[in-house]
Design a protein around this motif. Structure first.
Motif, PDB file in Angstrom:
ATOM      1  N   LEU A   9       2.534  13.732  -3.937  1.00 29.52           N
ATOM      2  CA  LEU A   9       3.105  12.425  -4.259  1.00 29.52           C
ATOM      3  C   LEU A   9       4.550  12.308  -3.775  1.00 29.52           C
ATOM      4  O   LEU A   9       5.019  11.205  -3.480  1.00 29.52           O
ATOM      5  CB  LEU A   9       3.023  12.190  -5.772  1.00 29.52           C
ATOM      6  N   GLN A  10       5.236  13.435  -3.695  1.00 28.36           N
ATOM      7  CA  GLN A  10       6.628  13.393  -3.237  1.00 28.36           C
ATOM      8  C   GLN A  10       6.741  12.984  -1.777  1.00 28.36           C
ATOM      9  O   GLN A  10       7.788  12.471  -1.355  1.00 28.36           O
ATOM     10  CB  GLN A  10       7.284  14.768  -3.441  1.00 28.36           C
ATOM     11  N   ASN A  11       5.685  13.203  -0.996  1.00 27.66           N
ATOM     12  CA  ASN A  11       5.689  12.834   0.423  1.00 27.66           C
ATOM     13  C   ASN A  11       4.905  11.558   0.687  1.00 27.66           C
ATOM     14  O   ASN A  11       4.483  11.304   1.820  1.00 27.66           O
ATOM     15  CB  ASN A  11       5.108  13.968   1.265  1.00 27.66           C
ATOM     16  N   ALA A  12       4.695  10.744  -0.338  1.00 25.01           N
ATOM     17  CA  ALA A  12       3.911   9.521  -0.181  1.00 25.01           C
ATOM     18  C   ALA A  12       4.628   8.526   0.727  1.00 25.01           C
ATOM     19  O   ALA A  12       5.865   8.473   0.772  1.00 25.01           O
ATOM     20  CB  ALA A  12       3.646   8.887  -1.544  1.00 25.01           C
ATOM     21  N   GLU A  13       3.836   7.763   1.447  1.00 28.57           N
ATOM     22  CA  GLU A  13       4.357   6.709   2.324  1.00 28.57           C
ATOM     23  C   GLU A  13       4.061   5.359   1.694  1.00 28.57           C
ATOM     24  O   GLU A  13       3.006   5.153   1.083  1.00 28.57           O
ATOM     25  CB  GLU A  13       3.706   6.796   3.706  1.00 28.57           C
ATOM     26  N   PHE A  14       5.019   4.402   1.857  1.00 28.32           N
ATOM     27  CA  PHE A  14       4.880   3.080   1.265  1.00 28.32           C
ATOM     28  C   PHE A  14       5.086   2.010   2.331  1.00 28.32           C
ATOM     29  O   PHE A  14       5.792   2.220   3.318  1.00 28.32           O
ATOM     30  CB  PHE A  14       5.906   2.883   0.139  1.00 28.32           C
ATOM     31  N   GLY A  15       4.490   0.851   2.085  1.00 25.50           N
ATOM     32  CA  GLY A  15       4.666  -0.267   3.003  1.00 25.50           C
ATOM     33  C   GLY A  15       4.072  -1.541   2.439  1.00 25.50           C
ATOM     34  O   GLY A  15       3.267  -1.501   1.499  1.00 25.50           O
ATOM     35  N   ALA A  16       4.461  -2.659   2.998  1.00 22.77           N
ATOM     36  CA  ALA A  16       3.941  -3.954   2.563  1.00 22.77           C
ATOM     37  C   ALA A  16       3.964  -4.898   3.760  1.00 22.77           C
ATOM     38  O   ALA A  16       4.713  -4.692   4.732  1.00 22.77           O
ATOM     39  CB  ALA A  16       4.763  -4.522   1.407  1.00 22.77           C
ATOM     40  N   VAL A  17       3.128  -5.947   3.685  1.00 19.01           N
ATOM     41  CA  VAL A  17       3.049  -6.893   4.787  1.00 19.01           C
ATOM     42  C   VAL A  17       2.748  -8.282   4.229  1.00 19.01           C
ATOM     43  O   VAL A  17       1.985  -8.429   3.274  1.00 19.01           O
ATOM     44  CB  VAL A  17       1.960  -6.470   5.807  1.00 19.01           C
ATOM     45  N   HIS A  18       3.409  -9.306   4.828  1.00 13.98           N
ATOM     46  CA  HIS A  18       3.140 -10.706   4.522  1.00 13.98           C
ATOM     47  C   HIS A  18       2.515 -11.342   5.760  1.00 13.98           C
ATOM     48  O   HIS A  18       2.958 -11.072   6.887  1.00 13.98           O
ATOM     49  CB  HIS A  18       4.428 -11.456   4.186  1.00 13.98           C
ATOM     50  N   ARG A  19       1.536 -12.187   5.530  1.00 11.73           N
ATOM     51  CA  ARG A  19       0.902 -12.880   6.658  1.00 11.73           C
ATOM     52  C   ARG A  19       0.767 -14.366   6.321  1.00 11.73           C
ATOM     53  O   ARG A  19       0.303 -14.719   5.240  1.00 11.73           O
ATOM     54  CB  ARG A  19      -0.468 -12.287   6.979  1.00 11.73           C
ATOM     55  N   ILE A  20       1.167 -15.215   7.276  1.00 12.57           N
ATOM     56  CA  ILE A  20       1.032 -16.659   7.122  1.00 12.57           C
ATOM     57  C   ILE A  20       0.365 -17.211   8.378  1.00 12.57           C
ATOM     58  O   ILE A  20       1.019 -17.347   9.425  1.00 12.57           O
ATOM     59  CB  ILE A  20       2.392 -17.344   6.901  1.00 12.57           C
ATOM     60  N   PRO A  21      -0.921 -17.486   8.328  1.00 15.89           N
ATOM     61  CA  PRO A  21      -1.596 -18.122   9.470  1.00 15.89           C
ATOM     62  C   PRO A  21      -1.574 -19.645   9.329  1.00 15.89           C
ATOM     63  O   PRO A  21      -1.891 -20.182   8.266  1.00 15.89           O
ATOM     64  CB  PRO A  21      -3.017 -17.564   9.382  1.00 15.89           C
ATOM     65  N   ILE A  22      -1.230 -20.326  10.401  1.00 14.35           N
ATOM     66  CA  ILE A  22      -1.220 -21.789  10.438  1.00 14.35           C
ATOM     67  C   ILE A  22      -2.109 -22.224  11.589  1.00 14.35           C
ATOM     68  O   ILE A  22      -2.007 -21.690  12.694  1.00 14.35           O
ATOM     69  CB  ILE A  22       0.209 -22.338  10.640  1.00 14.35           C
ATOM     70  N   SER A  23      -2.998 -23.197  11.324  1.00 15.70           N
ATOM     71  CA  SER A  23      -3.912 -23.625  12.381  1.00 15.70           C
ATOM     72  C   SER A  23      -4.371 -25.048  12.131  1.00 15.70           C
ATOM     73  O   SER A  23      -4.235 -25.588  11.032  1.00 15.70           O
ATOM     74  CB  SER A  23      -5.121 -22.683  12.456  1.00 15.70           C
ATOM     75  N   THR A  24      -4.928 -25.626  13.171  1.00 12.59           N
ATOM     76  CA  THR A  24      -5.595 -26.909  13.089  1.00 12.59           C
ATOM     77  C   THR A  24      -6.698 -26.920  14.131  1.00 12.59           C
ATOM     78  O   THR A  24      -6.842 -25.963  14.909  1.00 12.59           O
ATOM     79  CB  THR A  24      -4.616 -28.081  13.312  1.00 12.59           C
ATOM     80  N   ASN A  25      -7.507 -27.952  14.170  1.00  4.43           N
ATOM     81  CA  ASN A  25      -8.555 -28.038  15.174  1.00  4.43           C
ATOM     82  C   ASN A  25      -8.860 -29.490  15.465  1.00  4.43           C
ATOM     83  O   ASN A  25      -8.654 -30.370  14.623  1.00  4.43           O
ATOM     84  CB  ASN A  25      -9.809 -27.285  14.724  1.00  4.43           C
ATOM     85  N   LYS A  69       0.836  -1.203   0.000  1.00  2.59           N
ATOM     86  CA  LYS A  69       0.000   0.000   0.000  1.00  2.59           C
ATOM     87  C   LYS A  69       0.861   1.238   0.000  1.00  2.59           C
ATOM     88  O   LYS A  69       1.937   1.274   0.607  1.00  2.59           O
ATOM     89  CB  LYS A  69      -0.922  -0.006   1.219  1.00  2.59           C
ATOM     90  N   ALA A  70       0.367   2.263  -0.680  1.00  5.76           N
ATOM     91  CA  ALA A  70       0.957   3.602  -0.624  1.00  5.76           C
ATOM     92  C   ALA A  70      -0.086   4.555  -0.075  1.00  5.76           C
ATOM     93  O   ALA A  70      -1.290   4.313  -0.194  1.00  5.76           O
ATOM     94  CB  ALA A  70       1.429   4.049  -2.001  1.00  5.76           C
ATOM     95  N   SER A  71       0.349   5.632   0.519  1.00  7.98           N
ATOM     96  CA  SER A  71      -0.561   6.612   1.108  1.00  7.98           C
ATOM     97  C   SER A  71      -0.160   8.003   0.646  1.00  7.98           C
ATOM     98  O   SER A  71       0.991   8.421   0.839  1.00  7.98           O
ATOM     99  CB  SER A  71      -0.525   6.530   2.635  1.00  7.98           C
TER     100      SER A  71
END
Length: 924
Positions: A507-523, A455-457
């Motif tokens: 646009l010159q002051n835009a903020e950037f970022g990224a995120v990875h998510r890995i959920p592991i589960s069982t039941n 995402k950029a802001s």
């Protein structure tokens, strides 16, 4: 039943005896034969030849036939197909080759047919004359109805030549598109065009129309257009000075270009104006464009474009852009100038295939709705959200991807935020589960998923990164905007610059970022009733910059260094959750209640997260904030990140809660067969209580207690759609200690307090402090709906008309609903410790009442119980005038105080034919 017989004759007029025999034979068969009069004989027809030295006199004036007759006449010359005629009574005149048809008479030739009470068919000249009759009461019956190529015309008299296709029609009524044409005399051409005299064109279906356009000359080309000479508008038979030198009314089933008539008037601040006039253009098969303009005598002007597009089975949408240069004359005669614009775009695809593109855009300058919009909802709305998105599913794989752009705009603060985003996701997969396996255990239920978001802001609001110490070199995030372009509010505070006109700067002051998510589960399930869910969650953050901090003893502050470039951090936690369901039943002897069921769903979970705020991970830094040796703070190196930062401090949190549902089983009335059935009725749809306890901290372990409940009452009571009730609240379980109370210069109190690590019930303060609470109650009253009528197959024109109604709901009022009342009550409460409580109470009311079959009144208002005053209020009055409609809209007070009176034609083809009186909020 009458049986058809055909007799074939071949008469030769050179032999007198044969003529006599033929005449006697014709007299013998009388009314049971069919006679054919043709210029060119056929083997199966009566050949009647007339020469200078030989005349055949065959008279059947007295031959009256009282049965249905039918004649088939076919010519090898101009008459190219069969001529059929029939009636209840037919009289033949063999001398003049005419047939007189009475009662339910009809003549059909190819696509042409004429029906009337009385028809004279001249077979020699191939002409048809038709007219109706007047009964003893003076009522006209059996008036001629002419049909050709799908077009139907009603008239009082008509003469039509089958061979040439020409005709003279008197007092004709024909429908063209949404309108009707009433003409005293019409000349019809072989090309099916009509030239009419003494005409009234109207969309009123009454025999004596309420209004019309009166013109002496008219040319009608069916299904294409009507062209008129000079005309004037007539209301209830009374001529008016409204008119023009000519008129053009298109009726083609296909779209065609045309002019849009503007409205005119005077504005106190803008001068005389012409508004919303322009042109309509069809662009190809799928796109239609409407271009409108406006101009004011004080110099203001504007334009708008409105494009609709539709590709069947693929997508459809609408694009609208408006631009206005507004010039207002102030009380001191100075002219204030501003520029406003607004963009609306909606795009909806048909759900098919593996990809999807959609858009819902609603953006523009912050002052546009305040200066230009007539839409009440747009005026009172403070924020507008827009989005454009694309998604793609990769068939045969668990992956899907997408991209979208979101825009959040607040027209009050003039702050606009733009968020371009992209994502890649993998749906949850079970690696240890066989393809056709049905086993369920801790291993087969083991699953994981993956998601990536970037995402950029971009914003027009100046961002200041805050730090918990004195910064010696503040980071400059200001915008380079010319001073003359900066606007100020009424208090003299600078407003954010316009977002779109200065986009490159933001646009010159835009903020950037990224995120990875890995959920592991069982039941898995223990003891049949307890479901356990172990889980492990890993999150990785990507940043475009990070900060380094260095303390300066000489200046007693901290230097902050901003380092651009890629950097990363991660976070993880693990835990386990448990849930089950408990049921309890009650059987009270109350009326028709057979029983009550209470379902409880308790849940408890434990989550552990290590202390990622430890500097050894590199995500935080211990920073000395002043000259005191003990003044060290742990500060993140990713201040103001897009997707957050790793958690600081170890967490061993035990979360717990309980959900409740209560429903009753009620005995209903017997049906028509005498069978009695029971019905489940929700009493409390949901009631939840939640909190958490952190085992890893040394104080304030217990989190706030949150509660929420919702239900719907009286749902089955006639005229009521049910009372929807929503309640929510938050309780702080800790005690507040009052430090001081000071009085400000304005008489208000300034309270100093602190939250201490003592439970409220240990200090005599009950279960805690109710920090906030809310209550929302809404309902609507209206008569019970009638049974839905079966949908009929709509024609293309009806579909277009229905679409126009859906796109312009403000132009229509539903008179089928006799009355309706919508109420909504909202209460919000807030109080922290010893601070004064804040209470907001509002009631929104919307009501409509059909006073008579033709009159309807509606009111919309809001009341603030704390301010003891009404909010935005509007009163609307509608009158159904059959082919006209009248609307009165009055805003009695407030900044939009105004009134509008419109009397307009209902028909879409004449929607520009209106009488308007406006005193709008910006015309005052």
């Amino acid at each position: 039943m009458y049986k058809k017989n055909k007799y074939i004759f071949n008469l030769k007029f050179a032999h007198f005896q044969l003529k006599v025999v033929a005449i006697l034979f014709l007299l013998a068969i009388g009314g049971n034969s069919h006679l054919f009069a043709q210029d060119n004989p056929r083997p199966d027809s009566v050949k009647i030849t007339q020469t200078s030295d030989s005349t055949l006199n065959v008279s059947l004036d007295s031959a009256l036939v009282n049965k249905s007759q039918k004649d088939s006449t076919q010519k090898e010359g101009p008459i190219e197909t069969t001529i059929d005629y029939n009636a209840d009574t037919v009289i033949y005149d063999m001398v003049n080759s005419k047939a007189y048809l009475y009662k339910d008479a009809k003549v059909t030739y190819g696509e042409m047919s004429i029906e009337a009470y009385h028809i004279v068919f001249d077979m020699r000249n191939n002409t048809v004359s038709a007219k109706g009759m007047v009964d003893s009461t003076g009522t006209k019956l059996g008036l001629p109805v002419f049909t050709q190529a799908g077009e139907t015309y009603n008239a009082e008299e008509m003469d039509y030549n089958i061979e040439s296709g020409k005709g003279i029609i008197k007092k004709i009524v024909t429908q063209q598109g949404d309108g009707y044409v009433v003409s005293k005399r019409v000349k019809k051409t072989p090309a099916n065009e009509m030239y009419a005299r003494s005409n009234i064109y109207t969309t009123c279906a009454y025999e004596e129309p309420h209004y019309g356009i009166n013109t002496s000359k008219l040319k009608i080309v069916p299904n294409k257009y009507i062209i008129s000479g000079p005309f004037n508008f007539e209301l209830n038979g009374v001529p008016t000075p409204l008119g023009f030198g000519f008129g053009l009314f298109p009726f083609s089933e296909e779209r065609s270009a045309g002019l849009i008539v503007p409205t005119w008037g005077e504005s106190k601040e803008r001068g005389f104006y012409l508004r919303d006039g322009g042109i309509f253009l069809p662009l190809g098969e799928y796109v239609s464009l409407k271009v409108l303009g406006q101009i004011y005598s004080l110099g203001g002007w504007g334009f708008s474009t409105d494009a609709d597009y539709r590709v069947r089975y693929k997508f459809n949408g609408r694009f609208n852009f408006s631009y206005n240069n507004v010039k207002r004359q102030q009380d001191n005669l100075e002219v204030n100038e501003s520029t406003d614009y607004w963009l609306r775009w909606s795009h909806s695809p048909v759900s098919r295939g593996s990809s999807r593109f959609s858009a819902n855009v609603n953006v523009g300058s912050s002052s546009y709705n305040r200066n230009n919009s007539f839409n009440t909802q747009d005026y009172i709305s403070a924020s507008f959200n827009s989005s454009v998105s694309y998604s793609k599913t990769f068939e045969g794989t668990p992956f899907n991807a997408g991209a979208n752009i979101r825009i959040n705009q607040n027209v009050n603060t003039q702050v606009t935020n733009l968020f371009p985003e992209a994502n890649l996701a993998m749906r949850r997969i079970y690696p240890l589960k066989g393809k056709n396996s049905t086993k369920k255990n801790v291993f087969t239920q083991l699953s994981f998923a993956y998601s990536f978001n970037a995402k950029a802001s971009v914003t027009n609001e100046e961002q200041s990164t805050s730090f918990p110490f004195t910064v010696l070199n503040p980071i400059d995030n200001s915008f380079d905007i010319p001073e003359e372009e900066i606007e100020f509010d009424d208090d003299g505070n600078a407003l954010p610059p316009d977002f779109f006109s200065n986009f490159s700067e933001f646009l010159q002051n835009a903020e950037f970022g990224a995120v990875h998510r890995i959920p592991i589960s069982t039941n898995f399930t223990l003891l049949k009733f307890f479901q356990f869910t172990p889980n492990l969650n890993y999150t990785e953050y990507w940043y475009a910059k990070k900060y380094d901090y260095e303390f300066s003893e000489e200046e007693n502050g901290v230097y902050v260094s901003e380092k651009d470039g890629f950097s990363r951090a991660f976070d993880f936690n693990t835990g386990i959750g448990m849930t089950t369901r408990l049921y309890s039943f009650f059987y009270p002897k109350i009326g028709k209640v057979e029983g009550i069921r209470h379902m409880m769903t308790p849940n408890i979970s434990f989550t552990y997260r290590p202390d990622l705020g430890d500097p050894r991970w590199g995500f935080y830094q211990n920073v000395q904030s002043d000259s005191l040796a003990s003044s060290y703070r742990t500060v993140t190196r990713f201040q103001g990140a897009q997707y957050g930062i790793p958690g600081q401090g170890k967490s061993s949190s035990l979360s717990f809660g309980i959900d409740n549902q209560l429903e009753a089983k009620v005995r209903m009335k017997p049906d028509s067969t005498g069978k009695v059935e029971s019905k489940k009725i929700p009493v409390i749809q949901s009631f939840s209580i939640r909190s958490a306890y952190n085992l890893a901290v040394d104080s304030f372990n217990l989190s706030n207690i949150t509660m929420s409940a919702r239900t719907t009452l009286f749902k089955n009571v006639p005229f009521i759609s049910g009372f929807s009730i929503n309640v929510a609240g938050t309780i702080d379980p800790y005690t507040y200690e009052l430090l001081s109370v000071d009085e400000n210069t304005d008489g208000s109190l300034s309270i100093s307090q602190k939250r201490i690590n003592e439970f409220a019930w240990n200090t005599g303060n009950g279960v805690g402090n109710l920090t906030n609470a809310s209550l929302a109650v809404s309902t609507s009253f209206r008569p019970d709906k009638k049974k839905k009528e079966e949908k009929k197959n709509l024609t293309e024109r009806e579909k277009q008309e229905l679409e126009f109604i859906e796109n312009n709901p403000t132009l229509y009022v539903d008179f089928n609903i006799p009355w309706s009342l919508n109420l909504s009550y909202n209460l919000r409460y807030g109080k922290v410790g010893y601070n004064e409580s804040t209470v907001v109470q509002t009631m929104n009311i919307m009501a409509e009442v059909k006073l008579t079959e033709k009159w309807k009144i509606g009111v919309r208002t809001a009341y603030d119980f704390e301010l003891q005053g009404f909010g935005f209020t509007s009163i609307n009055l509608h009158r159904d005038l059959h082919c006209w409609q009248m609307a009165l809209s009055w805003i009695p007070f407030g900044p939009r105080q105004s009134y509008n009176v419109d009397i307009s034609v209902k028909s879409a083809i004449l929607q520009d034919l209106k009488l308007s009186k406006r005193n709008t909020w910006f015309d005052r």
